[in-house]
Every structure is written in C-alpha cells, then in structure tokens.
Design an enzyme around this catalytic site. Structure first.
Site, PDB file in Angstrom:
ATOM      1  N   ALA A  54       0.816  -1.210   0.000  1.00 41.53           N
ATOM      2  CA  ALA A  54       0.000   0.000   0.000  1.00 41.53           C
ATOM      3  C   ALA A  54       0.854   1.266   0.000  1.00 41.53           C
ATOM      4  O   ALA A  54       0.476   2.282   0.581  1.00 41.53           O
ATOM      5  CB  ALA A  54      -0.948   0.003   1.198  1.00 41.53           C
TER       6      ALA A  54
ATOM      7  N   LYS B  15      17.791   2.460 -13.801  1.00 44.75           N
ATOM      8  CA  LYS B  15      17.466   3.890 -13.837  1.00 44.75           C
ATOM      9  C   LYS B  15      17.496   4.493 -12.440  1.00 44.75           C
ATOM     10  O   LYS B  15      17.769   5.684 -12.278  1.00 44.75           O
ATOM     11  CB  LYS B  15      16.121   4.124 -14.522  1.00 44.75           C
ATOM     12  CG  LYS B  15      14.948   3.372 -13.906  1.00 44.75           C
ATOM     13  CD  LYS B  15      14.195   4.161 -12.878  1.00 44.75           C
ATOM     14  CE  LYS B  15      13.081   3.341 -12.276  1.00 44.75           C
ATOM     15  NZ  LYS B  15      12.275   4.091 -11.293  1.00 44.75           N
TER      16      LYS B  15
ATOM     17  N   VAL C 101      15.017   4.136   2.424  1.00 46.00           N
ATOM     18  CA  VAL C 101      16.210   4.163   1.593  1.00 46.00           C
ATOM     19  C   VAL C 101      15.793   4.084   0.129  1.00 46.00           C
ATOM     20  O   VAL C 101      14.985   3.238  -0.245  1.00 46.00           O
ATOM     21  CB  VAL C 101      17.155   2.992   1.938  1.00 46.00           C
ATOM     22  CG1 VAL C 101      18.330   2.962   0.978  1.00 46.00           C
ATOM     23  CG2 VAL C 101      17.646   3.112   3.369  1.00 46.00           C
TER      24      VAL C 101
ATOM     25  N   ARG D 265      -0.239  -2.276   7.752  1.00 47.08           N
ATOM     26  CA  ARG D 265      -0.787  -1.651   8.955  1.00 47.08           C
ATOM     27  C   ARG D 265      -2.308  -1.582   8.874  1.00 47.08           C
ATOM     28  O   ARG D 265      -2.854  -1.041   7.905  1.00 47.08           O
ATOM     29  CB  ARG D 265      -0.202  -0.253   9.130  1.00 47.08           C
ATOM     30  CG  ARG D 265       1.287  -0.259   9.492  1.00 47.08           C
ATOM     31  CD  ARG D 265       1.813   1.161   9.581  1.00 47.08           C
ATOM     32  NE  ARG D 265       1.942   1.763   8.252  1.00 47.08           N
ATOM     33  CZ  ARG D 265       1.990   3.077   8.029  1.00 47.08           C
ATOM     34  NH1 ARG D 265       1.883   3.928   9.038  1.00 47.08           N
ATOM     35  NH2 ARG D 265       2.130   3.536   6.792  1.00 47.08           N
TER      36      ARG D 265
ATOM     37  N   GLY E 227       8.261   1.468 -17.039  1.00 48.99           N
ATOM     38  CA  GLY E 227       7.967   2.733 -17.693  1.00 48.99           C
ATOM     39  C   GLY E 227       8.032   3.919 -16.751  1.00 48.99           C
ATOM     40  O   GLY E 227       8.307   3.762 -15.556  1.00 48.99           O
TER      41      GLY E 227
ATOM     42  N   ASN F  12      14.788   8.693  -5.717  1.00 51.20           N
ATOM     43  CA  ASN F  12      16.202   8.434  -5.965  1.00 51.20           C
ATOM     44  C   ASN F  12      16.951   9.712  -6.316  1.00 51.20           C
ATOM     45  O   ASN F  12      18.044   9.968  -5.812  1.00 51.20           O
ATOM     46  CB  ASN F  12      16.353   7.397  -7.086  1.00 51.20           C
ATOM     47  CG  ASN F  12      15.981   6.008  -6.632  1.00 51.20           C
ATOM     48  OD1 ASN F  12      16.756   5.322  -5.989  1.00 51.20           O
ATOM     49  ND2 ASN F  12      14.755   5.584  -6.937  1.00 51.20           N
TER      50      ASN F  12
ATOM     51  N   THR G   2      12.663   9.562 -14.018  1.00 48.75           N
ATOM     52  CA  THR G   2      13.238   9.328 -12.698  1.00 48.75           C
ATOM     53  C   THR G   2      14.447  10.217 -12.443  1.00 48.75           C
ATOM     54  O   THR G   2      14.692  10.633 -11.310  1.00 48.75           O
ATOM     55  CB  THR G   2      13.638   7.848 -12.552  1.00 48.75           C
ATOM     56  OG1 THR G   2      12.517   7.030 -12.891  1.00 48.75           O
ATOM     57  CG2 THR G   2      14.049   7.525 -11.126  1.00 48.75           C
TER      58      THR G   2
END
Length: 353
Positions: free
Chosen positions: A28, A210, A299, A52, A155, A275, A267
């Site tokens: 989720a 990527k 992270v 949760r 994508g 990232n 990205t």
C-alpha cells in the site's frame, strides 16, 4: 520486441484466457496504491493488502491513503485489508507492490495463499542482493511458476502524477504475451495507456538501473551542476544499462522505449523521484543516514541496487562506470565530487552504446 499498444477491445486477446475482473494488490505504498487506483478506474474490483491495519481502514472507509498520496481520492471499488488470507481469496490477478529487496521474504509468507491459476504482476524494480536475480526470477522461484508467466510493469511511473490523473503510459512485459494483453486490458484508462512487449529481461534491467542513474543525477544537482551534466549522465547511464541488457539477452530496442529512456528521463529529472532527491542530498554533503531520515526513513532503491547491479555487471563482464561510482559513494564513503572527477578523467574513447 518493440512495445505495442492495443485498445482494450483488441481482437488478438485470446478467447481462452478470461478477462481480469478482480485484482489484489499486495502493498500500500505510493506506486502500489496508484496502480490499484488505475485498475479500479478501469472498472476492476480491487482489494489492497496493507501491512498496517490503520492504513487499510483509511483506504476502505475514507477512500484515501494520506501517508503516501495526500489529497488523492480513491475509487469506491477499491478496498483494503491487513489480512493477507482475505485479500488473496480468489482474485484473477495478484499485483506484488513491495520493495525489491523485501519481495522474497514477503512472497514466502504469501506463497501458500496464492490461488493456483492467478496472474502474477510485478511492480518491483531492482536486482536482488546476493542472488543477483531479477524480480520475475525471484517470483518464479518462490511462487513455483514459470518466470515467463510473470507480468512486469515498467515505464515512467511517477506515482503522484498518475494518481492525479495526468496522462502517462507504461509497459507490461511478459514472455507469455497473452497474459500481458489481459492485464493491459484491465489497466487501460483515460489517463494511463499500457503497452505490451515480451522482453522481460530488458524491461526489468531498465527499471532497476534507472534508479542508480537517478542517484547520480541527484548528486550532480546537489553539487551545483546543471542540465548538461544531468543529460550526460542520463545518456551514458542508458548506454551502460543497454550494454548489460545486451549481454544478458535483452532486446536493444527496449532501452529506446518507455521502459528504457522513458523511465530514465522521468526518474532522473523529476523532483518527485525519491532516488534523485536522495542523491541531491548526498551531493549537498549529507550522509546516507541523514538523507534517509529526510525522506521519511526510506532508503532509495538505487542505494541498494547499485550494489547488486555492480555485482551482476562484474559477473557478466560489463563495464558500468556510473553504477560503480554510485557504489563507491553509497557503500564505501567516497566523496561525490572526487568520484565525479574520476568519471570525467576516464580514458578517452569513441561514443558507443
């Protein structure tokens, strides 16, 4: 195989494979919730599993997931539960929307609950640490299914934009093209256009690599560099991704499509990319721990993936200097500016992909 788009009423959909009408999304987070919304907006009955209970209750009762998609209203035909057995009670398709490095453990807990004839769909983008397996390989091993039966979603899929209904496209890759087509039908909306291809290797490697390149673009921005530097990193990052893909059997054309250059540009360039944002903080002098805290304790996938992709490239005998540089910054504590200077100072050579 180049990506192809068909309308949901495409005649090539096999009559022997029934349409996907009910879907379970396991996970989720922002992309899992967004993909669940796409499916629900396309008319499917969707059940999400949330770790949760309070998140599951919010999705079902308030039709929101404010922790991940604030301000987004979810469709009435999208509900959630924290009971995995209830979530997996007979769906036509199961979407795995958990981080790549936790996929094996989670799927191991769910394996006995999976309906035997369900279609498995992977949203995870990464290469597993240690085994160096792509996500479809992990799913095939743990779920006991053929790897070429797993549908991989790739994508330019920045969740917040798609959840807001902004036009976007994606690629559904599967060795069994008929499976990709029925999932494509199930996810076709006025704002999301799915394509299909059969190059699972290329689509998965593009999605994993990527994230690493986006880290480098963020670091460059954090160091104060501009569009030329970012464009260079994107282009050369795509080149080393394509080299790895070619060595491992991918179709080179995949890297020129949505799964390749499309996802790479989104990205690497968008402030919505975790990232890129993570890398930018590193470039400004923050530690990995400080950057992690700043993004809510998560992270970025590229931090983990640069290690596994570096190891995979070494095993395949492929030179990936940007990936290696990100490994040295993230896992050996090297100074980003010094590593950048070393990249620029590499041996001069002709440009090649």
């Amino acid at each position: 195989m180049p990506e192809r788009a068909e309308h949901p009423d495409a005649a090539e959909t096999p009559s022997q494979r029934p349409a996907v009408r009910t879907v379970t999304v396991l996970g989720a987070g922002s992309w899992g919730t967004t993909f669940a919304k796409i499916l629900a907006d396309a008319g499917r009955d969707v059940t999400m599993w949330a770790r949760r209970p309070e998140v599951a209750a919010e999705i079902t009762e308030q039709h929101t997931n404010s922790g991940y998609l604030p301000g987004v209203v979810l469709p009435d035909n999208l509900t959630a539960t924290s009971d995995a057995a209830a979530a997996l009670d007979g769906p036509d398709a199961v979407v795995l929307a958990v981080p790549s490095q936790s996929l094996r453990a989670n799927l191991g807990r769910w394996r006995e609950l999976l309906p035997s004839d369900t279609i498995l769909v992977s949203l995870a983008k990464g290469v597993e640490l240690g085994t160096l397996k792509r996500m479809s390989e992990v799913i095939g091993e743990i779920a006991g299914v053929a790897e070429d039966s797993v549908v991989v979603v790739a994508g330019p899929n920045l969740a917040k934009e798609i959840a807001a209904g902004q036009p976007a496209a994606g690629v559904f890759a599967c060795g069994d093209h008929d499976r990709a087509v029925v999932v494509q039908e199930a996810a076709f909306t006025s704002y999301f256009r799915p394509y299909t291809n059969t190059d699972v290797v290329g689509s998965e490697l593009a999605g994993a690599c990527k994230n690493v390149v986006a880290l480098s673009c963020g670091i460059a921005a954090g160091l104060g560099f501009g569009a030329n530097t970012v464009a260079t990193l994107i282009t050369r990052g795509l080149a080393e991704t394509a080299r790895l893909g070619a060595k491992l059997g991918a179709d080179p054309m995949t890297f020129a499509g949505l799964a390749g250059v499309g996802d790479m540009v989104a990205t690497c360039a968008s402030p919505l990319s975790r990232n890129r944002t993570f890398g930018e903080r590193i470039g400004r002098g923050e530690t990995i721990e400080q950057a992690q805290e700043a993004v809510g304790g998560q992270v970025a996938e590229g931090v983990m993936s640069c290690r596994s992709i570096r190891d995979l490239a070494a095993r395949a005998g492929v030179d990936m200097p940007i990936t290696d540089a990100m490994y040295r910054v993230c896992h050996e504590g090297n100074d980003p500016a010094t590593v950048g200077a070393e990249l620029l100072g590499r041996e001069q050579k002709p440009e090649r992909m």
